[in-house]
Design a protein around this motif. Structure first.
Motif, mmCIF file in Angstrom:
data_model
loop_
_atom_site.group_PDB
_atom_site.id
_atom_site.type_symbol
_atom_site.label_atom_id
_atom_site.label_comp_id
_atom_site.label_asym_id
_atom_site.label_seq_id
_atom_site.Cartn_x
_atom_site.Cartn_y
_atom_site.Cartn_z
ATOM 1 N N GLU A 179 9.736 -11.385 -5.643
ATOM 2 C CA GLU A 179 9.046 -11.439 -6.940
ATOM 3 C C GLU A 179 8.707 -9.710 -7.309
ATOM 4 N N ALA A 180 8.694 -9.640 -8.629
ATOM 5 C CA ALA A 180 8.327 -8.422 -9.176
ATOM 6 C C ALA A 180 6.771 -8.401 -9.670
ATOM 7 N N PHE A 181 6.311 -7.467 -9.182
ATOM 8 C CA PHE A 181 4.872 -7.292 -9.627
ATOM 9 C C PHE A 181 4.611 -6.129 -10.369
ATOM 10 N N LYS A 182 3.712 -5.930 -11.185
ATOM 11 C CA LYS A 182 3.508 -4.646 -11.833
ATOM 12 C C LYS A 182 2.172 -4.002 -11.739
ATOM 13 N N VAL A 183 2.243 -2.829 -11.289
ATOM 14 C CA VAL A 183 1.012 -2.276 -10.728
ATOM 15 C C VAL A 183 0.029 -2.168 -11.807
ATOM 16 N N VAL A 184 -1.266 -2.626 -11.493
ATOM 17 C CA VAL A 184 -2.148 -2.464 -12.498
ATOM 18 C C VAL A 184 -3.460 -1.772 -12.118
ATOM 19 N N GLY A 185 -3.609 -1.371 -10.870
ATOM 20 C CA GLY A 185 -4.378 -0.704 -10.177
ATOM 21 C C GLY A 185 -4.103 0.100 -8.854
ATOM 22 N N ILE A 186 -4.663 1.315 -8.913
ATOM 23 C CA ILE A 186 -4.242 2.076 -7.503
ATOM 24 C C ILE A 186 -5.557 2.440 -7.000
ATOM 25 N N PHE A 187 -5.770 1.997 -5.654
ATOM 26 C CA PHE A 187 -7.021 2.251 -5.038
ATOM 27 C C PHE A 187 -6.793 3.191 -3.863
ATOM 28 N N LYS A 188 -8.026 3.933 -3.454
ATOM 29 C CA LYS A 188 -7.904 4.706 -2.266
ATOM 30 C C LYS A 188 -9.280 4.493 -1.702
ATOM 31 N N THR A 189 -9.029 3.988 -0.407
ATOM 32 C CA THR A 189 -10.329 3.735 0.510
ATOM 33 C C THR A 189 -10.176 4.911 1.446
ATOM 34 N N SER A 190 -11.228 5.009 2.339
ATOM 35 C CA SER A 190 -11.525 6.126 3.187
ATOM 36 C C SER A 190 -10.387 5.843 4.407
ATOM 37 N N SER A 191 -9.663 4.855 4.607
ATOM 38 C CA SER A 191 -9.032 4.646 5.652
ATOM 39 C C SER A 191 -7.445 4.721 5.258
ATOM 40 N N GLY A 192 -6.702 5.503 5.692
ATOM 41 C CA GLY A 192 -5.309 5.773 5.365
ATOM 42 C C GLY A 192 -4.395 4.830 5.840
ATOM 43 N N ILE A 193 -4.899 4.232 7.161
ATOM 44 C CA ILE A 193 -4.059 3.199 7.820
ATOM 45 C C ILE A 193 -4.275 1.909 6.935
ATOM 46 N N PHE A 194 -5.300 1.490 6.546
ATOM 47 C CA PHE A 194 -5.347 0.479 5.687
ATOM 48 C C PHE A 194 -4.772 0.436 4.309
ATOM 49 N N ASP A 195 -5.004 1.507 3.813
ATOM 50 C CA ASP A 195 -4.289 1.895 2.349
ATOM 51 C C ASP A 195 -2.586 1.685 2.549
ATOM 52 N N GLU A 196 -2.256 2.332 3.571
ATOM 53 C CA GLU A 196 -0.515 2.216 3.444
ATOM 54 C C GLU A 196 -0.092 0.600 3.857
ATOM 55 N N SER A 197 -0.730 -0.183 4.234
ATOM 56 C CA SER A 197 -0.445 -1.462 4.845
ATOM 57 C C SER A 197 -0.973 -2.445 3.914
ATOM 58 N N HIS A 198 -1.947 -2.401 3.000
ATOM 59 C CA HIS A 198 -2.560 -3.509 2.343
ATOM 60 C C HIS A 198 -2.244 -3.368 0.787
ATOM 61 N N VAL A 199 -1.889 -4.479 0.162
ATOM 62 C CA VAL A 199 -2.020 -4.590 -1.282
ATOM 63 C C VAL A 199 -2.387 -5.876 -1.543
ATOM 64 N N PHE A 200 -3.020 -6.077 -3.046
ATOM 65 C CA PHE A 200 -3.892 -6.878 -3.368
ATOM 66 C C PHE A 200 -2.978 -7.816 -4.738
ATOM 67 N N VAL A 201 -3.037 -9.128 -4.563
ATOM 68 C CA VAL A 201 -2.381 -9.787 -5.647
ATOM 69 C C VAL A 201 -3.464 -10.867 -5.972
ATOM 70 N N LYS A 202 -3.201 -11.576 -7.338
ATOM 71 C CA LYS A 202 -3.956 -12.581 -7.303
ATOM 72 C C LYS A 202 -3.912 -13.918 -6.917
ATOM 73 N N ASN A 203 -4.630 -14.495 -6.551
ATOM 74 C CA ASN A 203 -4.169 -15.707 -5.526
ATOM 75 C C ASN A 203 -3.523 -16.960 -6.142
ATOM 76 N N ASP A 204 -3.950 -17.112 -7.378
ATOM 77 C CA ASP A 204 -3.052 -18.209 -8.186
ATOM 78 C C ASP A 204 -1.581 -17.850 -8.352
ATOM 79 N N GLU A 205 -1.292 -16.611 -8.623
ATOM 80 C CA GLU A 205 -0.021 -16.027 -8.666
ATOM 81 C C GLU A 205 0.585 -16.014 -7.438
ATOM 82 N N PHE A 206 -0.013 -15.596 -6.591
ATOM 83 C CA PHE A 206 0.703 -15.399 -5.250
ATOM 84 C C PHE A 206 0.933 -16.842 -4.755
#
Lengths: 406, 230
Positions: A179-206
């Motif tokens: 499925e193709a998703f459009k990047v609507v937001g870019i985040f940066k937390t204090s954890s590099g490990i978390f950042d490179e491994s997690h993405v967020f989508v809307k649950n109804d679409e998912f």
């Protein structure tokens, strides 16, 4: 009288006493400040992990935890019914759909964990919405499905805002879907490990991508009230859930986090022990010099009728006065330092990448519980008591007639 | 009445290596209220003899009886307590507590004996006035002259009304005027309070003030009696 005499004796050689007091002050304040720095770092780390990723408690289908397969979901309606008894303890909650997949761009592919979240409910449980650097924390529904990715992943995939990212994963029937998703937001937390491994989508679409029906979820993230003891509540909650559901506290989900917290506590005590050991030897040395210098006076006092107990008490008090004065000044100094930097923070910007690699923030706010100050003061008191042993022994073993002739 | 009796008293230093007979078989006694000088050349054993009867050292042989009680067999703690209640000491080097005022130095023993504060205040000021240093009560030892310090030391020795005072060369560091003044004051207190005072000296001016002279040489008493006969 002995107490007054001991206090005045401390100030007979002002320079020497001040050197000991300053050394104690610096040692204690240094140790307390480092302990506060570590506590602040650990506290923030744990808090970040809870607020960004784990929340206080999560509920899953037990098989989902064991097999990590998205076919093991629960019905929201069933779970809500079971949670009615815990309404007082549960402050906020957010349902999620969770699956592993591959995020692909024209340039690169990355394995990620996809979290399908409710954009209205999720910010009450986790704080990803606070870390949005570009774009928004989801937008109104559009033609194309939306995704939030981290700055780090965006760099790896070489994508920007509004770029398309294709996600490949298995649906609940085990079939590979893309499925193709459009990047609507870019985040940066204090954890590099978390950042490179997690993405967020809307649950109804998912849910549609995974072929899940409305009201079916993999995960419920719960934030408890501050007064709730999480581990005790988890036990209570587990007992109130159906057998196929599993409630886990953040400690159970991330035992390394708790363990590291414990290690850091141990490190603090080791550091303090080193300072106190150095203090013991410094004080013993000083007090042995004092006994040597006051040999004749000790002989005189004992000949006048000052018994061993009182001679001993005099030197014990002198030793304790010396060490406790340093400890109190050290406590006050560190209290102000910790409070000042606790509000302003200590910025380690030049080491930001290194900190992020460990999931830590580059700004540390030192924090120390008040009972630690009390405990350290007590420890210094007992250190003084211990350090007085050799000087006291030397003083009461002096031969009176030899001492007077000294 | 005899307050101190020594019998065949011996003190040998370094008995296993190079034995030194500091006190060599002294048998004597001291009456209550005596003002006695122990005289003799340096090294004759005066200080050791005073230390023995003050319980600061244990004799190698012989016995010391004070107020009818043998002190040779007393334990260290018992002896400390005995000294506190019965003996006042005056040292050659004054040995006042440097961080305490003259008043506090004199009050020290009475405070050790837990005497009431009112009694301590009256007694300390009475003694300091009697010793002519009442106006120096709140000065510390380093602010006093040698003679004044020694007068405070005598006041301290008298504070708890001990049975006797042992003074080891109390005038050795004083000039002739201060020596004269101190001895007159000690004599006055001896008469007023009835305290037995035994002091060592090799100063001829001091000997002349004593009511009894005990001459020592080589650890033995060689003459014993009134100054004109000894």
């Amino acid at each position: 009288m002995i107490a007054k005499l001991a206090w005045r004796n401390v100030w007979r050689n002002k320079v020497r006493s001040l050197v000991v007091i300053i050394a104690t002050t610096l040692g204690i304040s240094g140790a307390l400040f480092i302990a506060a720095l570590i506590s602040g770092m650990m506290d923030k780390w744990v808090q970040n992990q809870i607020e960004t990723e784990l929340s206080d408690i999560q509920i899953h289908q037990e098989d989902f935890v064991i097999e990590e397969d998205q076919k093991f979901f629960f019905e929201k309606e069933d779970l809500e019914r079971q949670l009615t008894a815990f309404a007082n303890e549960i402050k906020e909650k957010a349902y999620r759909i969770k699956a592993e997949g591959l995020a692909m761009s024209a340039h690169n592919t990355y394995q990620v964990i996809l979290l399908g979240v409710d954009p209205d409910q999720e910010p009450k449980v986790t704080n990803i919405s606070n870390y949005i650097r570009e774009g928004a924390y989801f937008k109104e529904p559009g033609r194309i499905k939306q995704i939030l990715i981290s700055q780090k992943l965006a760099d790896e995939l070489k994508v920007r805002m509004n770029s398309k990212v294709v996600i490949n994963l298995s649906d609940i029937e085990g079939e590979i879907v893309g499925e193709a998703f459009k990047v609507v937001g870019i985040f940066k937390t204090s954890s590099g490990i978390f950042d490179e491994s997690h993405v967020f989508v809307k649950n109804d679409e998912f849910a549609k991508v995974l072929k899940m029906k409305p009201g079916q979820y993999h995960e419920l993230a719960i934030r408890t009230g501050e007064e709730v003891e999480v581990e005790a509540f988890q036990t209570e909650l587990q007992q109130g859930l159906d057998a196929d559901l599993m409630a886990e506290s953040w400690i159970q989900m991330s035992p390394a986090l708790k363990m590291t917290e414990g290690y850091m506590d141990t490190f603090n005590w080791i550091l303090l022990s080193v300072v106190l050991t150095a203090l013991i030897f410094g004080i013993i040395n000083t007090m042995l010099m004092v006994v040597l210098e006051r040999t004749r006076e000790i002989g005189m006092l004992r000949s006048l009728g000052l018994n061993d107990r009182k001679v001993g008490l005099m030197f014990i008090l002198e030793t304790i006065y010396l060490s406790i004065t340093g400890a109190i000044v050290g406590n006050i100094l560190s209290f102000f330092l910790i409070n000042y930097f606790g509000n302003k923070g200590i910025h380690f910007e030049s080491w930001e990448e290194g900190f992020e690699a460990y999931g830590l923030q580059a700004v540390i706010y030192p924090i120390l519980e008040l009972n630690f100050y009390v405990l350290v003061t007590l420890l210094v008191f007992f250190t003084g008591l211990l350090a007085s042993y050799f000087p006291v022994r030397k003083a009461i073993r002096l031969d009176i007639s030899t001492a007077i002739r000294n | 009445m005899e307050v101190i009796i020594t019998k065949d008293l011996e003190k040998i230093y370094n008995p296993d290596t190079v034995p030194v007979h500091a006190v060599n078989g002294i048998s004597t006694s001291f009456e209550a209220g005596e003002f006695t000088a122990i005289v003799g050349p340096s090294g004759c054993g005066k200080t050791t003899f005073l230390n023995l009867i003050g319980g600061l050292e244990a004799p190698t042989q012989g016995d010391i009886s004070i107020l009818g009680d043998s002190i040779s067999t007393k334990k260290k703690s018992e002896m400390t307590d005995f000294r506190l209640h019965n003996i006042g000491f005056v040292f050659q080097a004054y040995n006042l507590i440097p961080v305490m005022s003259a008043y506090e130095n004199v009050a020290f023993i009475m405070e050790l004996l837990n005497r009431p504060q009112a009694e301590i205040k009256d007694r300390v000021m009475e003694l300091l006035d009697a010793m002519g240093v009442g106006d120096k009560a709140h000065q510390r030892p380093h602010q006093l002259s040698g003679g004044q310090q020694q007068r405070v030391a005598v006041a301290r020795a008298l504070a708890s009304k001990p049975k006797f005072i042992l003074a080891d060369e109390p005038t050795a560091n004083l000039d002739s005027h201060a020596t004269e003044t101190l001895l007159d004051l000690m004599l006055k207190m001896n008469e007023k309070e009835g305290t037995t005072i035994i002091f060592s000296t090799h100063d001829i001016r001091v000997m002349n003030k004593a009511r009894r002279l005990v001459k020592m040489d080589d650890g033995k008493i060689v003459e014993n009696g009134k100054p004109d006969t000894a």
